[in-house]
Design a protein around this motif. Structure first.
Motif, short mmCIF file in Angstrom:
data_model
loop_
_atom_site.label_atom_id
_atom_site.label_comp_id
_atom_site.label_asym_id
_atom_site.label_seq_id
_atom_site.Cartn_x
_atom_site.Cartn_y
_atom_site.Cartn_z
N LEU A 5 1.19 -1.57 -0.19
CA LEU A 5 0.24 0.16 -0.20
C LEU A 5 0.81 1.20 0.04
O LEU A 5 1.82 1.55 0.65
N ILE A 7 0.11 4.95 0.77
CA ILE A 7 -0.58 5.75 1.08
C ILE A 7 -0.04 6.74 1.46
O ILE A 7 0.84 7.24 2.14
N LEU A 37 -8.07 -1.67 5.52
CA LEU A 37 -7.90 -0.11 6.20
C LEU A 37 -7.51 -0.97 7.89
O LEU A 37 -6.67 -0.44 8.17
N ASN A 41 -4.48 -0.54 9.87
CA ASN A 41 -4.48 0.56 10.99
C ASN A 41 -4.07 -0.51 12.55
O ASN A 41 -3.07 0.24 13.72
#
Ligand code: FES
Length: 246
Positions: A5, A7, A37, A41
């Motif tokens: 990813l 981001i 996501l 996290n």
């Protein structure tokens, strides 16, 4: 599946952002994009890092909170909201770039979160009808032709997610505004304020810094509710009529 990813991380509205690369593993194809996501996290929190800020509320494709630019496409590779996008749309080993909506009128608040209150101010400028509240009136007292009722309903499905703005090279909000204007102008209840509404909404749209429509059509193609491009024709026709005073 295992994914890379990239981001967008940005600590606040007034600081520079940058793309940060993360690896996530054991992602199920049945997860939604937001659940993927969430997994990232959890991983970041466990390692003492700041989680990625992103918006969501209903996670059912209703509220319009969850817009993300996914590998250059508003809401990603399917015509749906980000919360309804599933990881089966990606392949093991993919690299996915995740950015916030990019538009002057949608300033970045943090990471992937943007401020879309400009849409609220357009609605406050005229996207309503003024009626006394009370008991629901008898529906058959105000007949609405089927064709008009269907078009009003279809355009009322706009959830104000902002994908139209993010997809448009001009960052125009005219598909959003066209949906709202068309919804009300098709109905008898919307006629009393029809001219004032469209002028106020267009003025507010321009004041917020959205661009004009040049008939590219990316807005409608990206819209998770498939709002048709011709609502912008209705918007323009109503605006011209209101300005002429006809
Ligand atoms: S979180 Fe509500 S539409 Fe996606």
């Amino acid at each position: 599946m295992n994914l890379t990813l990239k981001i967008w991380r940005q600590d606040g509205a007034d600081v520079a952002g940058r793309l940060v690369t993360y690896q996530v593993s054991e992602i199920s194809e049945d997860m939604s994009f937001l659940e993927m996501l969430d997994t990232l996290n959890e991983q970041l929190i466990a390692s003492g890092e700041e989680p990625v800020a992103f918006d969501s509320d209903c996670r059912e494709g209703i509220c319009g909170m969850c817009g993300l630019m996914i590998s250059g496409q508003a809401h990603g590779p399917e015509v749906t909201t980000t919360c309804q996008l599933h990881m089966r749309s990606f392949k093991d080993g993919d690299t996915i770039t995740v950015e916030p909506w990019r538009a002057e009128a949608f300033p970045v608040v943090r990471d992937l979160v943007v401020d879309r209150s400009a849409f609220d101010r357009i609605i406050q400028a005229g996207g309503f009808i003024s009626v006394n509240t009370g008991a629901a009136p008898e529906a058959n007292n105000t007949p609405v032709p089927k064709v008009k009722a269907d078009r009003a309903f279809d355009t009322a499905t706009c959830i104000g997610c902002g994908a139209c703005v993010a997809a448009c090279p001009n960052a125009s909000g005219m598909l959003f505004m066209g949906a709202k204007v068309t919804h009300l102008s098709e109905l008898p209840q919307g006629q009393a304020e029809r001219d004032a509404r469209v002028v106020s909404m267009v003025n507010q749209h321009d004041h917020e810094g959205f661009g004009g429509c040049t008939n590219i059509g990316e807005c409608s193609a990206a819209c998770p509710k498939e709002i048709p491009l011709d609502v912008i024709s209705t918007l323009n026709a109503d605006f011209r009529k209101a300005k002429r005073g006809a």
